[in-house]
Design a protein around this motif. Structure first.
Motif, short mmCIF file in Angstrom:
data_model
loop_
_atom_site.label_atom_id
_atom_site.label_comp_id
_atom_site.label_asym_id
_atom_site.label_seq_id
_atom_site.Cartn_x
_atom_site.Cartn_y
_atom_site.Cartn_z
N HIS A 164 0.86 -0.83 0.01
CA HIS A 164 -0.02 -0.03 0.09
C HIS A 164 0.63 1.20 -0.04
CE1 HIS A 164 1.06 -0.87 4.22
NE2 HIS A 164 0.87 0.81 4.40
N LEU A 165 2.13 1.15 -0.01
CA LEU A 165 3.09 2.42 0.16
C LEU A 165 3.72 2.68 -1.24
CD1 LEU A 165 5.10 1.37 3.49
CD2 LEU A 165 3.13 3.20 2.99
N PHE A 166 2.84 2.43 -2.45
CA PHE A 166 3.33 2.98 -3.77
C PHE A 166 3.58 4.36 -3.68
CE2 PHE A 166 2.50 4.08 -8.07
CZ PHE A 166 3.37 3.40 -8.73
N PRO A 167 2.94 5.19 -3.03
CA PRO A 167 3.08 6.59 -3.20
C PRO A 167 4.45 7.03 -2.67
CG PRO A 167 0.85 6.41 -2.37
CD PRO A 167 1.69 5.13 -2.45
N VAL A 168 5.02 6.26 -1.74
CA VAL A 168 6.38 6.50 -1.16
C VAL A 168 7.43 6.08 -2.18
CG1 VAL A 168 8.02 5.91 0.84
CG2 VAL A 168 5.30 5.92 1.06
N THR A 169 7.39 5.08 -2.66
CA THR A 169 8.21 4.80 -4.01
C THR A 169 8.24 5.75 -5.05
OG1 THR A 169 9.45 2.69 -4.83
CG2 THR A 169 7.16 3.32 -5.47
N VAL A 170 7.02 6.23 -5.25
CA VAL A 170 6.78 7.47 -6.27
C VAL A 170 7.72 8.75 -5.63
CG1 VAL A 170 5.31 9.05 -7.50
CG2 VAL A 170 4.55 6.54 -7.31
N LEU A 171 7.57 8.94 -4.66
CA LEU A 171 8.19 10.10 -3.98
C LEU A 171 9.74 10.08 -3.98
CD1 LEU A 171 8.41 12.47 -2.48
CD2 LEU A 171 8.17 11.49 -0.26
N GLY A 172 10.03 8.70 -3.87
CA GLY A 172 11.59 8.56 -3.95
C GLY A 172 12.11 8.74 -5.34
N GLN A 173 11.14 8.01 -6.23
CA GLN A 173 11.77 8.12 -7.57
C GLN A 173 11.77 9.64 -8.17
OE1 GLN A 173 13.17 5.91 -9.00
NE2 GLN A 173 12.64 5.42 -11.31
N VAL A 174 10.74 10.26 -7.71
CA VAL A 174 10.77 11.76 -8.26
C VAL A 174 11.94 12.43 -7.54
CG1 VAL A 174 9.72 14.00 -7.84
CG2 VAL A 174 8.31 11.99 -8.23
N ILE A 175 12.37 12.22 -6.25
CA ILE A 175 13.57 12.98 -5.79
C ILE A 175 14.92 12.62 -6.71
CG2 ILE A 175 15.17 12.82 -4.05
CD1 ILE A 175 13.04 12.53 -2.14
#
Length: 520
Positions: A164-175
């Motif tokens: 359920h933490l897909f948005p966190v991996t998106v954040l890391g990828q955006v950084i």
């Protein structure tokens, strides 16, 4: 009677030539074609002031009259290549096992594609601010910021080990994608600042080599570290191993950047770079530089053709897993190996192209030949993908990669030649913006075509645009301004004479011998 020198008042109007300041040899002349405006795109605001030639700024080399390469250049290049590699790995680590991350996070293939495309989207609005930072604060600041963001993004991803933490991996990828903005346009800039005239193309190829090696490892390692298992806990464990490894590597590289990376060498490595320092004006308008670049028709054509080629490469890399799995189900590991083959072949192509350019200086001819061969390779790959023989795909994909990936450093170096003495970071950045724009368009379009019509129509779609790029490349004129500067400036490193006021004519004092004296 002894002949006296000119008075102080007469000296005030006597022009001082830069060559006089360097060695005072009046026999040295400047080629008429060399001026303080080395290109038609140069703006009067780039006019060098005498103080710039005699007294360089504290941030520049100490002596512009000395042309010398630094032994530290290879350490700087190696560190840059390594953290560029780390960032490139993180770009493709999701796409290379697209189906596994889809299963783990419970999202669509398009959502996983966006983890790669966010690199492209982020680059476009951030290019100009980062290019301004490069001009304002220099190369070391950009390197520190890029490696720091790359490290931060790698560690943020460790907080996304639950479905359920897909948005966190998106954040890391955006950084990480923000870090890419501080990395992608640097190869040609580092090569120009640190390397001699006979090394710049090779150095640029090595810098690009690091990025391509990272993508290659990104194709190879994730399928090995993260097998396709149904147990979510085991899958999370394998993903965590990959994230921990990349986080540790990114941290080590950030520390190395702090220790190793320097702003610029003590002396300029080439005559063109020496002149570039002298022409640098702190008052020059940043946006006027962009305007001048877009008035350069040859550069505009290169921006378009580079974007078409690199955009096709981005789309091919992002969708490779889907295309291979479409024809060869269950071959995730081999899909990664095919991607690795493309990149390894491309790295050899880049190195050979760089060495060839340093020897031949045939930028236009080499670029055109490589572009046409990229088109041929894409056509062959398209026709052989669905034959049912993986070894054939390996061969054709490797051939395509040799030319398609090998083209990337060619574009950077050709752009620097066409736009000298404008900032290398700006010209490379605009090439990359074009690549990101076309990469987004091609990835989305080809993905939709593959989903609805199959892989062959999707690849034909790319072939059409590579044909257009080949045709446009033929119209680019080889206006090699940096090469002209290197050839026409004298070997002493002396800079072109500045415009000056015509000296006041003064009477010559007649020296009279005793025999000529009227009283003798």
């Amino acid at each position: 009677m002894v002949n006296e020198g000119p008075s102080q008042e007469e000296c005030d109007d006597t022009p001082v030539q830069p060559c006089d300041l360097v060695q005072g040899d009046p026999s040295i002349s400047i080629h008429p074609s060399v001026s303080v405006y080395p290109s038609s795109s140069a703006h009067p605001s780039t006019l060098a002031h005498p103080s710039t030639l005699v007294q360089p700024s504290s941030s520049g080399p100490e002596d512009l009259s000395v042309i010398k390469v630094s032994r530290w250049r290879w350490a700087v290049l190696l560190v840059f290549s390594c953290y560029s590699m780390c960032n490139a790995f993180q770009w493709i680590q999701y796409g290379s096992i697209n189906n596994i991350f889809m299963s783990f996070y419970g999202v669509s293939s398009f959502a996983i594609d966006w983890l790669s495309m966010c690199y492209m989207v982020t680059y476009i609005p951030l290019l100009l601010p980062v290019a301004w930072l490069l001009e304002k604060y220099g190369l070391r600041t950009i390197a520190l910021t890029g490696s720091a963001l790359n490290c931060l993004g790698a560690w943020v991803k460790l907080g996304s080990l639950k479905p359920h933490l897909f948005p966190v991996t998106v954040l890391g990828q955006v950084i990480c994608s923000m870090a890419q903005v501080f990395i992608l346009g640097m190869p040609s800039h580092i090569a120009s600042v640190w390397f001699g005239a006979d090394e710049v193309s090779t150095a640029c190829s090595v810098a690009v080599f690091g990025n391509q090696l990272g993508i290659a490892i990104g194709f190879l390692v994730p399928p090995i570290l993260v097998p396709n298992v149904n147990d979510q806990d085991k899958l999370a464990y394998h993903i965590s191993i990959m994230f921990f490894i990349i986080g540790g590597v990114a941290t080590l590289l950030f520390i190395l950047v702090i220790i190793v990376f320097k702003e610029k060498p003590k002396h300029p490595p080439s005559r063109a770079q020496s002149l570039s320092y002298a022409l640098t004006s702190t008052d020059a308008s940043y946006f006027s530089s962009i305007v001048r670049l877009f008035k350069n028709l040859n550069f505009v054509l290169l921006v378009i053709t580079y974007g078409l080629n690199a955009g096709a490469f981005y789309a091919l890399s992002t969708l490779l897993n889907r295309m291979v799995i479409f024809h060869y189900p269950g071959e995730e590991v081999n899909a990664g190996r095919i991607g690795l083959t493309i990149l390894i072949a491309g790295m050899f192509g880049a190195m050979i192209s760089g060495i060839w350019l340093d020897k031949s200086k045939t930028y236009k001819e080499t670029t055109l030949v490589v572009y046409i061969m990229t088109l041929v390779g894409m056509v062959v790959y398209t026709l052989t993908l669905n034959l049912g023989h993986l070894w054939v795909v390996f061969v054709t994909a490797g051939t395509l990669g040799f030319f398609m990936t090998g083209y990337l450093p060619l574009g950077f170096e050709f752009a620097v030649e066409l736009t000298y003495p404008e900032s290398e970071g700006m010209s490379s950045g605009l090439l990359n913006v074009s690549a990101q724009v076309f990469g987004i368009i091609f990835t989305i379009s080809q993905g939709q075509i593959i989903d609805n019509y199959g892989t062959r129509p999707g690849n034909i779609f790319l072939c059409v645009f590579l044909t257009l790029g080949s045709a446009l490349t033929a119209f680019i004129k080889a206006d090699l301004r940096r090469q002209k500067a290197n050839k026409e400036i004298p070997e002493t490193g002396c800079l072109p004479a500045l415009p000056y006021r015509k000296p006041r004519r003064r009477k010559r004092r007649r020296t009279v011998t005793p025999a000529q004296h009227p009283l003798s």
